[in-house]
Design an enzyme around this catalytic site. Structure first.
Site, PDB file in Angstrom:
ATOM      1  N   LYS A  13       4.864-153.239  92.267  1.00 36.36           N
ATOM      2  CA  LYS A  13       4.732-153.646  90.860  1.00 36.36           C
ATOM      3  C   LYS A  13       4.365-152.455  89.968  1.00 36.36           C
ATOM      4  CE  LYS A  13       1.489-156.753  91.377  1.00 36.36           C
ATOM      5  NZ  LYS A  13       1.248-156.613  92.818  1.00 36.36           N
ATOM      6  N   ARG A  88      -3.487-163.679  87.719  1.00 36.11           N
ATOM      7  CA  ARG A  88      -3.505-163.702  89.177  1.00 36.11           C
ATOM      8  C   ARG A  88      -4.008-165.022  89.724  1.00 36.11           C
ATOM      9  NH1 ARG A  88      -3.691-157.919  90.466  1.00 36.11           N
ATOM     10  NH2 ARG A  88      -3.896-157.605  92.694  1.00 36.11           N
ATOM     11  N   ARG A 127       0.177-145.766 101.742  1.00 41.20           N
ATOM     12  CA  ARG A 127      -0.406-145.369 100.461  1.00 41.20           C
ATOM     13  C   ARG A 127      -1.852-144.908 100.652  1.00 41.20           C
ATOM     14  NH1 ARG A 127      -0.508-149.666  95.640  1.00 41.20           N
ATOM     15  NH2 ARG A 127      -2.340-150.456  96.705  1.00 41.20           N
ATOM     16  N   ARG A 133      -6.827-144.816  98.177  1.00 38.01           N
ATOM     17  CA  ARG A 133      -7.473-145.923  97.473  1.00 38.01           C
ATOM     18  C   ARG A 133      -8.452-146.632  98.391  1.00 38.01           C
ATOM     19  NH1 ARG A 133      -3.684-149.854  93.930  1.00 38.01           N
ATOM     20  NH2 ARG A 133      -5.034-151.386  94.904  1.00 38.01           N
ATOM     21  N   ARG A 144      -6.488-158.920 100.728  1.00 43.71           N
ATOM     22  CA  ARG A 144      -5.767-158.979  99.448  1.00 43.71           C
ATOM     23  C   ARG A 144      -4.501-159.819  99.573  1.00 43.71           C
ATOM     24  NH1 ARG A 144      -5.300-152.971  99.049  1.00 43.71           N
ATOM     25  NH2 ARG A 144      -3.675-153.336  97.518  1.00 43.71           N
TER      26      ARG A 144
HETATM   27  P1  ADP Z   1      -2.752-154.716  94.432  1.00 42.29           P
HETATM   28  O1  ADP Z   1      -1.945-153.608  95.029  1.00 42.29           O
HETATM   29  O2  ADP Z   1      -3.679-155.334  95.426  1.00 42.29           O
HETATM   30  O3  ADP Z   1      -1.921-155.713  93.712  1.00 42.29           O
HETATM   31  P2  ADP Z   1      -4.078-153.900  91.928  1.00 42.29           P
HETATM   32  O4  ADP Z   1      -4.121-152.464  91.608  1.00 42.29           O
HETATM   33  O5  ADP Z   1      -3.221-154.773  91.084  1.00 42.29           O
HETATM   34  O6  ADP Z   1      -3.717-153.972  93.451  1.00 42.29           O
HETATM   35  O7  ADP Z   1      -5.569-154.504  91.897  1.00 42.29           O
HETATM   36  C1  ADP Z   1      -6.592-153.927  92.659  1.00 42.29           C
HETATM   37  C2  ADP Z   1      -7.825-154.823  92.618  1.00 42.29           C
HETATM   38  O8  ADP Z   1      -8.286-154.977  91.260  1.00 42.29           O
HETATM   39  C3  ADP Z   1      -7.619-156.265  93.119  1.00 42.29           C
HETATM   40  O9  ADP Z   1      -7.719-156.379  94.514  1.00 42.29           O
HETATM   41  C4  ADP Z   1      -8.763-156.978  92.379  1.00 42.29           C
HETATM   42  O10 ADP Z   1     -10.007-156.742  93.016  1.00 42.29           O
HETATM   43  C5  ADP Z   1      -8.791-156.292  91.030  1.00 42.29           C
HETATM   44  N1  ADP Z   1      -7.906-156.992  90.072  1.00 42.29           N
HETATM   45  C6  ADP Z   1      -6.746-156.529  89.557  1.00 42.29           C
HETATM   46  N2  ADP Z   1      -6.200-157.426  88.725  1.00 42.29           N
HETATM   47  C7  ADP Z   1      -7.029-158.504  88.715  1.00 42.29           C
HETATM   48  C8  ADP Z   1      -7.022-159.761  88.074  1.00 42.29           C
HETATM   49  N3  ADP Z   1      -6.018-160.135  87.265  1.00 42.29           N
HETATM   50  N4  ADP Z   1      -8.061-160.607  88.303  1.00 42.29           N
HETATM   51  C9  ADP Z   1      -9.067-160.262  89.092  1.00 42.29           C
HETATM   52  N5  ADP Z   1      -9.134-159.106  89.756  1.00 42.29           N
HETATM   53  C10 ADP Z   1      -8.140-158.222  89.569  1.00 42.29           C
END
Ligand code: ADP
Length: 190
Positions: A13, A88, A127, A133, A144
């Site tokens: 994404k 989400r 990654r 990360r 996740r």
């Molecule tokens: P991923 O690769 O897991 O989709 P992101 O970079 O989108 O990773 O998000 C990393 C972390 O940030 C998530 O695991 C969560 O803890 C937090 N996070 C991101 N977006 C949201 C959201 N919309 N609501 C709650 N927590 C979020």
């Protein structure tokens, strides 16, 4: 265009959101990136978020919703935006609905990037070695994925019922995926 990009962790994404944002001339807004920037900067929001992100849990809705509200109030979103990683869960969908309704606006499409789970874990483990990360260890990755399946995957049906969903195959070459996404969005505009 006002767009949401939906898909499991590791589906690409972030990569695709940046590319689409350039092509469409709208900002890509990644809640994950905003949290990471705040964690890095040691802000109060970052301190709060870190305990959740490092465990692969969702940051509480009130916090995330307020943060998105502030971001969508910025003038660069006037002609559209691409949300990556938000909403989400069902509560965040409601918050976004309310936010957009308040300015007589709404989403144009929700793009679902599909991918296969084994490939996703492999990508994220890779990654971890490249980007380092904190939430890319194997058990956090698995958590996740579970959170995605239980909280976020149901949004596919929800947006589909609204006639907003566009599914795009996220597997294969990055450029090919970008082309597929752009073709799907052009078909919408036509
Ligand atoms: P991923 O690769 O897991 O989709 P992101 O970079 O989108 O990773 O998000 C990393 C972390 O940030 C998530 O695991 C969560 O803890 C937090 N996070 C991101 N977006 C949201 C959201 N919309 N609501 C709650 N927590 C979020």
């Amino acid at each position: 265009m006002r767009l949401v990009l939906l898909g499991p962790p590791g589906a690409g994404k972030g990569t695709q959101a940046k590319r689409l944002s350039e092509r469409l001339g709208i900002p890509a807004i990644s809640t994950g990136d905003i949290f990471r920037a705040n964690i890095k900067g040691g802000t109060p929001l970052g301190q709060l978020a870190q305990s959740y992100t490092s465990a692969g849990r969702l940051v509480p809705d009130e916090v995330t919703n307020d943060m998105v509200k502030d971001r969508l109030a910025q003038p660069d979103t006037e002609n559209g935006f691409l949300l990556d990683g938000y909403p989400r869960n069902a509560g965040q969908v409601e918050a976004l609905d309310a936010l957009l309704a308040a300015v007589d606006s709404g989403l144009d499409a929700v793009v679902q990037l599909t991918a296969d789970t084994d490939e996703l874990v492999a990508r994220l483990l890779n990654r971890a070695t490249v980007e380092g990360r904190e939430d890319d260890s194997e058990d956090v990755i698995r958590h996740r994925q579970e959170v995605y399946l239980s909280e976020t995957a149901p949004l596919v049906d929800l947006y589909s019922a609204r006639g907003l969903l566009v599914a795009v195959d996220g597997m294969g070459d990055i450029d090919d995926v970008t082309e597929r996404l752009q073709a799907a969005l052009s078909a919408l505009e036509a």
